[in-house]
Design a protein around this motif. Structure first.
Motif, PDB file in Angstrom:
ATOM      1  N   ASN A   1       0.794  -1.225   0.000  1.00  0.00           N
ATOM      2  CA  ASN A   1       0.000   0.000   0.000  1.00  0.00           C
ATOM      3  C   ASN A   1       0.825   1.272   0.000  1.00  0.00           C
ATOM      4  O   ASN A   1       0.299   2.336  -0.316  1.00  0.00           O
ATOM      5  N   GLU A   2       2.063   1.188   0.417  1.00  0.00           N
ATOM      6  CA  GLU A   2       2.835   2.403   0.653  1.00  0.00           C
ATOM      7  C   GLU A   2       4.157   2.371  -0.115  1.00  0.00           C
ATOM      8  O   GLU A   2       4.767   1.304  -0.281  1.00  0.00           O
ATOM      9  N   ARG A   3       4.572   3.564  -0.530  1.00  0.00           N
ATOM     10  CA  ARG A   3       5.855   3.671  -1.221  1.00  0.00           C
ATOM     11  C   ARG A   3       6.526   4.981  -0.863  1.00  0.00           C
ATOM     12  O   ARG A   3       5.913   6.047  -0.933  1.00  0.00           O
TER      13      ARG A   3
ATOM     14  N   TYR B   1       6.258  10.411  -0.724  1.00  0.00           N
ATOM     15  CA  TYR B   1       5.543   9.320  -0.053  1.00  0.00           C
ATOM     16  C   TYR B   1       4.128   9.248  -0.623  1.00  0.00           C
ATOM     17  O   TYR B   1       3.488  10.271  -0.871  1.00  0.00           O
ATOM     18  N   GLU B   2       3.652   8.009  -0.817  1.00  0.00           N
ATOM     19  CA  GLU B   2       2.260   7.805  -1.215  1.00  0.00           C
ATOM     20  C   GLU B   2       1.735   6.558  -0.525  1.00  0.00           C
ATOM     21  O   GLU B   2       2.414   5.519  -0.479  1.00  0.00           O
ATOM     22  N   GLY B   3       0.557   6.667   0.021  1.00  0.00           N
ATOM     23  CA  GLY B   3      -0.066   5.523   0.661  1.00  0.00           C
ATOM     24  C   GLY B   3      -1.555   5.492   0.393  1.00  0.00           C
ATOM     25  O   GLY B   3      -2.219   6.539   0.364  1.00  0.00           O
ATOM     26  N   THR B   4      -2.085   4.295   0.166  1.00  0.00           N
ATOM     27  CA  THR B   4      -3.523   4.107   0.001  1.00  0.00           C
ATOM     28  C   THR B   4      -3.996   3.145   1.077  1.00  0.00           C
ATOM     29  O   THR B   4      -3.291   2.188   1.428  1.00  0.00           O
ATOM     30  N   PHE B   5      -5.211   3.363   1.591  1.00  0.00           N
ATOM     31  CA  PHE B   5      -5.626   2.669   2.806  1.00  0.00           C
ATOM     32  C   PHE B   5      -7.080   2.218   2.730  1.00  0.00           C
ATOM     33  O   PHE B   5      -7.895   2.811   2.029  1.00  0.00           O
ATOM     34  N   GLU B   6      -7.364   1.176   3.501  1.00  0.00           N
ATOM     35  CA  GLU B   6      -8.719   0.686   3.702  1.00  0.00           C
ATOM     36  C   GLU B   6      -9.037   0.770   5.196  1.00  0.00           C
ATOM     37  O   GLU B   6      -8.160   0.659   6.045  1.00  0.00           O
ATOM     38  N   ASP B   7     -10.297   0.944   5.510  1.00  0.00           N
ATOM     39  CA  ASP B   7     -10.762   0.926   6.896  1.00  0.00           C
ATOM     40  C   ASP B   7     -10.052   1.966   7.752  1.00  0.00           C
ATOM     41  O   ASP B   7      -9.716   1.723   8.914  1.00  0.00           O
ATOM     42  N   ARG B   8      -9.796   3.132   7.174  1.00  0.00           N
ATOM     43  CA  ARG B   8      -9.226   4.255   7.917  1.00  0.00           C
ATOM     44  C   ARG B   8     -10.091   5.475   7.669  1.00  0.00           C
ATOM     45  O   ARG B   8     -10.902   5.517   6.744  1.00  0.00           O
ATOM     46  N   TRP B   9      -9.905   6.503   8.478  1.00  0.00           N
ATOM     47  CA  TRP B   9     -10.633   7.741   8.206  1.00  0.00           C
ATOM     48  C   TRP B   9     -10.034   8.490   7.039  1.00  0.00           C
ATOM     49  O   TRP B   9     -10.631   9.407   6.494  1.00  0.00           O
ATOM     50  N   PHE B  10      -8.841   8.084   6.585  1.00  0.00           N
ATOM     51  CA  PHE B  10      -8.267   8.636   5.360  1.00  0.00           C
ATOM     52  C   PHE B  10      -8.030   7.480   4.396  1.00  0.00           C
ATOM     53  O   PHE B  10      -7.707   6.358   4.789  1.00  0.00           O
ATOM     54  N   SER B  11      -8.228   7.729   3.103  1.00  0.00           N
ATOM     55  CA  SER B  11      -8.058   6.698   2.082  1.00  0.00           C
ATOM     56  C   SER B  11      -6.751   6.831   1.325  1.00  0.00           C
ATOM     57  O   SER B  11      -6.277   5.868   0.725  1.00  0.00           O
ATOM     58  N   ARG B  12      -6.158   8.034   1.354  1.00  0.00           N
ATOM     59  CA  ARG B  12      -4.915   8.243   0.603  1.00  0.00           C
ATOM     60  C   ARG B  12      -4.144   9.390   1.219  1.00  0.00           C
ATOM     61  O   ARG B  12      -4.733  10.384   1.651  1.00  0.00           O
TER      62      ARG B  12
END
Length: 728
Positions: free
Chosen positions: A263-265, A304-315
């Motif tokens: 998810n993260e780089r 930095y870039e990150g994409t997320f599930e089940d968080r209050w932020f998605s990216r």
């Protein structure tokens, strides 16, 4: 006040670094980022198979292209993909840019020049350039020559105001260059994944361009490094060779990435570019010519870039960057009697720019609402120029040298901005977006090198001066059905006057430049409506816009100490309007039709004079045929512009219309029977097939001199281009 500026800078840096670290914990659900392909254990394919299709001949297709820039659904965006870049095999980004709807080019040499988008020139800070989503600030007159097409994976252009998310200068749009990224696989062992080698020859000017890159990946790390060079002699036109249009450039860089999970780089990158070339315009003669010896840039970036599930932020997307510019601008003059040679070298030191950004996006909630919040900052510092004057007595071959003293003052401009954007999906197929942005500017100037003490109060009053500005926008996208999408938007933009406009002063020949620290920001209001047609094998994008500017910056004539002088002032109001149409149609599996057309009209609302440098209509139409087994493709295109029917005789010569034919052929050699040449492509091109004499309406004129091949500068004549590209 200066302490306040330093505190603000470090507060912004701390905020970016801290918020970027929020996403580092491991995540429960995996979504793969676009930067690399991630596979685990036995599922990992052979990397050679993954890469084998990257250099293939492809049909252009009929679907809209995705963009890496964050945009709203109501904004209209154009993209040039890597496949298209490979087909055109240009040696200059300007040749790439003029393929886009509504973009025309103002040339000042083989590499040098700027673009005009919706009636506004990037040289006047009104069309900003970005690299990988970060602002390429500092040298708008030279920015398009400081990156090579071989470095690019794609080019993205937002057509229309973009100040909400991207800040000052996004009045009529912006350009984002996306550089090539590593494309290996992240297995358990770090290994070399291969690379690319390409060489281009251009007959007009005997131009040569080369690029080599290597890639490696493994153990959650990826890496790409490259080096490039290009050179050309003076280019030809039907009217003759263009004096002082030769160039040499070199560049190198790397990008290293680390992915703690899929998810993260994190990415650390660096690029260096150097240009040595001549400028070509009406002042260029056998006795007077200008050179860059050289222009160079160092760019470092931590992203930095990150994409997320089940968080209050998605990216989360964040970066810190440092750009260091330095230029040696040389003017050479031979006296009329030939007895004296004079070389003046201006050492433009800077700007050194430290900046960054942070964007946080939320997932769409049960009401259909999602948010984007952002912060960006930049500290823009000019170190103060130096001027060296060398004079030669030709008869005695004796030289005098002034010793290269500092002759320019230091400038600093700090900016930070905060924005919020909301996108509300009222129901499937209908969304509304709205946003606002607040910007803070702090400008400072050194009080030094004053030609007259009369200017001291003006500069002292301009030290540590601050400016704030609000912008806002609202837009909508509505699908009437699965095919027809309607768009509309209304937004404001602004442009903060740069320190060079506020604080520059000095003699230019017999004319003096008067500073004006009291300049107000330019402001714009744009209303736009459009439509998109999403057909199974075609895509059409249409937009109509109307933009009104106030506090418009321009130059007026004045006097200083009894001598002629100029000064930048907020002189009035400007109105531009027009339309843009772009589309592509995959008529059959092998035949594609594509093209674009744009109309623009600009008027100074105070004087009634037309805005200079505008062709009423411009565009491109083409057709592509892909041969059997995708082994080859041929493409024919016509770039066109209508002659000016409105122009300002006080500032420009009228330019006529033209239609220029370009042909391209792509040959996939391994599929044509040369099996030993795996992943190797040969590209042939003939540009300006009929050797037409033409010039862009956007290219500037010098009215004190007669019209000639240099005034306004003619575009290149016929050229045969050949590129050999292989992946290994």
């Amino acid at each position: 006040m200066r302490k306040k500026m330093r505190k603000t800078t470090w507060a912004a840096v701390t905020a970016v670094a801290a918020l970027a670290c929020l996403a580092t914990p491991a995540l429960a659900q995996v979504r793969t980022l676009d930067a690399v392909n991630v596979y685990a254990g036995s599922e990992q394919p052979n990397w050679q198979k993954l890469r084998s299709s990257e250099s293939r001949v492809r049909a252009r297709g009929g679907s809209p292209e995705e963009v890496t820039l964050e945009t709203t659904s109501s904004q209209h965006v154009s993209v040039i993909t890597e496949d298209e870049l490979n087909m055109v095999n240009a040696m200059n980004t300007l040749d790439v840019m003029e393929r886009l709807p509504g973009v025309t080019v103002t040339r000042t040499g083989s590499l040098d020049g700027t673009i005009v988008l919706r009636g506004q020139n990037s040289s006047n800070f009104r069309v900003p350039m970005f690299i990988n989503g970060d602002r390429f600030r500092g040298r708008p007159a030279f920015q398009f020559m400081m990156i090579s097409p071989t470095e690019l994976e794609r080019v993205e252009v937002i057509r229309g105001p973009a100040s909400i998310r991207y800040g000052s200068d996004g009045l009529s749009g912006l350009v984002n260059f996306v550089t090539k990224k590593p494309k290996g696989t992240l297995g358990e062992r770090f290994t070399l994944q291969g690379g690319q080698l390409d060489v281009t020859y251009r007959s007009n000017g005997n131009g040569l361009q080369g690029n080599v890159s290597v890639e490696a990946a493994g153990n959650n790390v990826d890496f790409r490094a490259y080096a490039m060079a290009r050179q050309s002699q003076k280019y030809d036109t039907p009217a003759g060779e263009i004096r002082n249009s030769d160039y040499k450039t070199a560049g190198a860089g790397f990008a290293a990435g680390w992915m703690p999970n899929a998810n993260e780089r994190y990415e650390l990158s660096y690029r260096y570019g150097e240009i040595r070339d001549g400028s070509s315009n009406a002042t260029t003669t056998e006795n007077n010519w200008g050179r860059r010896v050289p222009l160079n840039i160092h760019q470092g970036r931590l992203g930095y870039e990150g994409t997320f599930e089940d968080r209050w932020f998605s990216r989360i997307d964040a970066s810190l960057y440092l750009n260091i510019f330095e230029s040696l601008l040389e003017t050479n003059t031979i006296s009329n009697n030939g007895n004296t040679f004079r070389r003046q070298t201006n050492n433009v030191r800077g700007p050194n720019i430290f900046g960054g950004h942070l964007t946080v996006e939320t997932p769409r909630d049960e009401r259909g609402l999602e948010w984007a919040f952002g912060l960006d900052f930049a500290n823009d510092h000019w170190l103060g120029g130096k001027t060296r004057i060398e004079t030669q007595d030709v008869a005695t071959d004796s030289w005098t040298d002034n010793g290269n003293p500092r002759t320019g003052r230091k400038f600093t401009q700090f900016n930070t901005g905060l924005f919020a954007l909301a996108d509300w999906e009222l129901r499937p197929g209908w969304s509304i977006n709205a946003g606002s942005r607040f910007d803070y500017y702090l400008s400072d100037t050194e009080v030094a090198f004053l030609e007259s003490e009369d200017l001291r109060p003006l500069f002292e009053a301009a030290q540590d001066t601050s400016t704030t500005h609000w912008t806002g926008s609202i837009g909508t996208s509505y699908f009437v059905n699965e095919t027809v999408e309607l768009t509309a938007s209304y937004g404001t933009g602004f442009r903060m006057p740069w320190h060079s406009e506020m604080f520059s002063s000095g003699w230019n020949g017999t004319t003096y430049t008067i500073p004006n620290p009291n300049l107000k920001p330019e402001e714009s209001i744009t209303a736009e409506v459009g439509a998109r047609l999403h057909l199974p094998k075609a895509f059409v994008d249409f937009a109509v816009f109307d933009t009104r500017y106030r506090n418009y910056l321009g130059t007026v004539q004045s006097t200083y100490l009894g001598q002629p002088a100029t000064q930048t002032v907020n002189l009035g109001k400007v109105h531009t309007k027009g339309l843009e149409l772009a589309g592509k149609w995959q008529l059959t599996g092998r035949v594609n039709l594509h093209g674009n057309a744009a109309y623009v009209r600009g008027t100074n609302r105070l004087t009634g004079a037309p805005v200079s440098g505008l062709a009423p209509w411009s565009g491109l139409v083409g057709a592509q045929y892909v041969g059997g087994n995708d082994a080859w493709a041929v493409t024919g295109e016509v770039q066109f512009a209508k002659g000016q029917n409105r122009w300002d005789p006080a500032t420009e010569y009228r330019t006529g219309g033209y239609g220029v034919v370009n042909l391209y052929a792509q040959l996939q050699l391994d599929r044509l029977g040369f099996e030993q040449l795996q992943n190797t492509q040969l590209v042939l091109g003939v540009t300006n097939l009929f050797d037409k004499e033409y010039r862009s309406a956007s290219t500037g004129s010098t009215m004190s001199r007669p019209m000639s091949e240099l005034n306004p500068l003619l575009s290149p004549g016929r050229s045969v281009n050949l590129t050999l590209r292989t992946r290994f």
